[in-house]
Design a protein around this motif. Structure first.
Motif, short mmCIF file in Angstrom:
data_model
loop_
_atom_site.label_atom_id
_atom_site.label_comp_id
_atom_site.label_asym_id
_atom_site.label_seq_id
_atom_site.Cartn_x
_atom_site.Cartn_y
_atom_site.Cartn_z
N ARG A 171 25.03 -19.76 -8.69
CA ARG A 171 24.84 -18.63 -8.14
C ARG A 171 25.21 -17.21 -9.34
O ARG A 171 24.44 -16.42 -9.34
N GLU A 172 26.33 -17.71 -10.01
CA GLU A 172 26.54 -16.84 -11.27
C GLU A 172 25.40 -16.54 -12.38
O GLU A 172 25.25 -15.34 -12.65
N LEU A 173 24.98 -17.78 -12.38
CA LEU A 173 23.70 -17.86 -13.56
C LEU A 173 22.65 -16.94 -12.98
O LEU A 173 21.90 -16.20 -13.53
N ILE A 186 30.33 -10.54 -11.28
CA ILE A 186 29.61 -11.60 -10.74
C ILE A 186 30.29 -12.82 -11.12
O ILE A 186 30.44 -13.82 -10.45
N TRP A 187 31.02 -13.00 -12.25
CA TRP A 187 31.54 -14.27 -12.80
C TRP A 187 33.12 -14.52 -12.39
O TRP A 187 33.56 -15.39 -12.68
N GLY A 188 33.56 -13.53 -11.21
CA GLY A 188 34.62 -13.78 -10.58
C GLY A 188 36.01 -13.28 -10.87
O GLY A 188 37.08 -13.78 -10.54
N ALA A 207 22.50 -14.68 -10.53
CA ALA A 207 22.89 -13.49 -10.50
C ALA A 207 23.02 -12.72 -11.82
O ALA A 207 22.27 -11.27 -11.83
N THR A 208 23.38 -13.39 -12.91
CA THR A 208 23.36 -12.94 -14.14
C THR A 208 22.07 -12.51 -14.63
O THR A 208 21.64 -11.61 -15.37
N VAL A 249 28.51 -7.75 -14.54
CA VAL A 249 28.76 -9.28 -15.04
C VAL A 249 30.28 -9.79 -15.02
O VAL A 249 30.52 -10.98 -14.38
N TYR A 262 27.91 -23.34 -11.24
CA TYR A 262 27.75 -21.99 -11.50
C TYR A 262 26.31 -21.27 -11.33
O TYR A 262 26.05 -20.43 -11.77
#
Length: 178
Positions: free
Chosen positions: A11-13, A70-72, A15-16, A67, A9
């Motif tokens: 990318r998500e972290l 971002i997390w899909g 981006a967050t 958010v 994760y």
């Protein structure tokens, strides 16, 4: 296990984290812009704070949506959830439309109306004309005081619907009458 979660994760972290920094930056910039506007137009501090809270709420809602994206979470799921929430809130607000109307009017009064606290105004209402001094402008109501000392709480939305004249201050009139 911890490195697996970070790699899975990353990318998500990242981006967050960037979104969190952007959120803080936007909140600071919005607060500074509103405060500078308020200072240049001589608006009161507590009304300025109220408008800043409204803007921060809007920015926070946008950040929460970002958010979720971002997390899909699928866009169609977000749209379904938002439409359901909007429907429930819309029905509830329809029952309480005056609350939303007064809040919106309070923000409009903050940014664009020509009168301020201390001004004496005349509200042109054919059934109940009012001539009073503005004591405070809140989120929902304007607090007025007549020359006789009567206190009137007047909804913000009605101020935008009625004709208003700005008169001399009662204090100025009292100095000349004795």
């Amino acid at each position: 296990m911890d490195t697996f979660i970070f790699h899975e994760y990353s990318r998500e972290l990242v981006a967050t984290g960037i979104l969190g920094l952007l959120l803080i930056f936007l909140r600071i910039i919005a607060a500074k812009l509103v405060r500078s506007y308020a200072k240049s137009n001589q608006k009161l501090e507590h009304r300025t704070n109220l408008v800043i809270k409204y803007i921060h709420l809007f920015i926070n809602i946008l950040a929460i949506i970002a958010v979720i994206l971002i997390w899909g979470v699928q866009t169609k799921d977000i749209i379904i959830a938002l439409s359901s929430i909007t429907t429930v809130v819309g029905v509830a607000m329809f029952a309480q439309w005056s609350i939303l109307s007064n809040i919106t009017s309070g923000v409009i009064l903050f940014f664009s109306f020509p009168f301020k606290i201390g001004d004496t105004i005349k509200i042109h209402d054919k059934d109940f004309p009012i001539e009073a001094q503005i004591e405070d402008i809140g989120a929902f109501h304007v607090y007025l005081k007549t020359i006789d000392g009567e206190k009137i709480i007047y909804p913000n939305s009605l101020l935008l619907q009625k004709g208003i004249s700005i008169l001399n201050n009662y204090a100025d009139q009292k100095e000349f009458t004795d």
